[in-house]
Write an enzyme that holds these catalytic residues in place. Structure first.
Site, PDB file in Angstrom:
ATOM      1  N   HIS A 230       4.106   0.960   4.290  1.00  0.00           N
ATOM      2  CA  HIS A 230       2.963   1.612   4.139  1.00  0.00           C
ATOM      3  C   HIS A 230       2.692   2.683   5.007  1.00  0.00           C
ATOM      4  O   HIS A 230       3.127   2.467   6.011  1.00  0.00           O
ATOM      5  CB  HIS A 230       2.247   1.276   3.808  1.00  0.00           C
ATOM      6  CG  HIS A 230       0.556  -0.117   4.643  1.00  0.00           C
ATOM      7  ND1 HIS A 230      -0.455   0.681   5.140  1.00  0.00           N
ATOM      8  CD2 HIS A 230       0.816  -1.481   5.142  1.00  0.00           C
ATOM      9  CE1 HIS A 230      -0.457  -0.103   6.142  1.00  0.00           C
ATOM     10  NE2 HIS A 230      -0.068  -1.417   6.000  1.00  0.00           N
ATOM     11  N   CYS A 246       0.941  -5.399   9.135  1.00  0.00           N
ATOM     12  CA  CYS A 246       1.455  -4.721   8.697  1.00  0.00           C
ATOM     13  C   CYS A 246       3.069  -3.708   9.177  1.00  0.00           C
ATOM     14  O   CYS A 246       2.538  -3.208  10.676  1.00  0.00           O
ATOM     15  CB  CYS A 246       1.237  -3.808   7.176  1.00  0.00           C
ATOM     16  SG  CYS A 246       1.172  -4.851   6.289  1.00  0.00           S
TER      17      CYS A 246
END
Length: 377
Positions: A230, A246
């Site tokens: 992301h 992440c």
């Protein structure tokens, strides 16, 4: 290295992101016109220099042609600081480089005030990771993502990323992309909400899209539960170990990748702190990065490095393994040439004096001493 088992069910964070995106979609928190203008200016500025470098290759930011022979892409180059207000982090982003990369390449340059006229090394040269050249490859120790687009063979893209900090380490393993979400809402995990509450700063159950959303404007979910690729609302941290597992990217990089990365693309999360590869001119190079402690296990960095170099060199190159040892012990991401046209010439050891000549010198010294002693008597 440790290979963690992949689980293919949806994790709570991934599912929450997806559900929240659909629930709060109609009420997006939009940035003000001034914020949008500033963001656009930053993005344009951030991409300008890297695109100028790529113009010679007629390729977009982060794109390189795969070498016909060898394993190396890109080039090192230097830039001169012109703006006295510019930080090393600003320069890194403009040139598609992450925090740790720019810091290691310029250890003597101030991070916050490099100073007008200072020359800054841009380490935009990479040895491709030792993995199949397909899909997405994220080399965790290197803090860099590589993408081999199936619809554009002969091209590789590479971008700096952030990965999980030690207590929230990004797992190693093979997974794939699933759902792509634009302007995602974010549901802070329960652990983060507990930590925030303990500090007296209760976290919201849902953070809507907008400038305060840590996922940025684009999220690509992985089949590995709770893990995403992301963007971020804090791009200064790209190229560091700062996430909760992440993969974070610069906003301009994830936006580009989001549009072109098909769902179902293979993602190889690997940890290769030591890389070796051949240049097109026949030079054997190595690169070494600080290893992630959680992936050490029974892994022996020096032994792995020697095995990797021996595998590549075979019987065609005489390698100074002392250089390999130094690279492993001082991992700074720099290219080290072990063999070939770009390798430094071996130091010439002084030739020993012939035995007969040495004996003659010794005999002369003994004779002189004897005469002197006798004279004194």
């Amino acid at each position: 290295m440790n290979i963690r088992k992949n689980i293919t069910r949806w994790g709570p964070t991934s599912l929450a992101v997806l559900l929240a995106a659909s629930l709060v979609g109609p009420v997006y928190a939009q940035p003000s016109a001034e914020q949008a203008e500033n963001t656009a200016a930053i993005t344009d500025d951030a991409t300008a220099s890297a695109e100028q470098v790529a113009e010679a290759q007629e390729l977009p930011r982060g794109h390189f042609r795969l070498p016909e022979h060898g394993d190396i892409i890109g080039e090192y180059y230097t830039v001169t600081v012109e703006d006295p207000e510019e930080t090393l982090i600003d320069i890194a982003r403009r040139h598609n480089i992450g925090y740790e990369e720019i810091r290691m390449a310029n250890p003597d340059v101030s991070l916050w005030v490099p100073g007008k006229g200072t020359e800054v090394v841009i380490p935009a040269r990479y040895i491709l990771p030792p993995a199949p050249r397909e899909g997405v490859v994220v080399n965790l120790s290197e803090l860099r993502l590589y993408y081999y687009p199936a619809d554009n063979p002969g091209i590789v893209e590479t971008y700096p990323v952030s990965v999980g900090r030690e207590e929230f380490a990004t797992p190693v393993g093979i997974t794939r992309t699933t759902v792509k979400v634009k302007d995602p809402a974010w549901a802070p995990p329960a652990s983060m909400r507990r930590e925030a509450a303990a500090r007296g700063e209760p976290a919201p159950a849902i953070v809507p899209p907008g400038p305060d959303n840590p996922l940025g404007r684009h999220a690509i979910l992985l089949a590995m539960p709770s893990y995403l690729i992301h963007g971020t609302n804090r791009p200064d941290g790209v190229g560091m170990r700062v996430s909760r597992g992440c993969i974070r990217m610069y906003p301009e990089d994830i936006e580009s990748l989001y549009e072109r990365l098909p769902s179902g693309t293979k993602v190889n999360l690997m940890d290769a702190p030591f890389k070796a590869g051949w240049a097109a001119d026949g030079t054997l190079f190595v690169q070494s990065y600080p290893q992630l402690e959680e992936n050490v296990g029974n892994f022996e960095p020096l032994l792995n490095a020697i095995e990797r170099v021996s595998e590549l060199a075979e019987d065609q190159a005489e390698v100074d393994y002392e250089q390999v040892k130094r690279a492993v012990e001082a991992p700074d991401g720099r290219f080290v040439a072990l063999y070939g046209p770009q390798a430094p010439a071996p130091e010439q050891e002084p030739e020993p004096q012939p035995t007969q000549q040495l004996e003659g010198i010794l005999e002369g010294v003994e004779l002189s001493t004897t005469v002197r002693v006798e004279g004194d008597a």
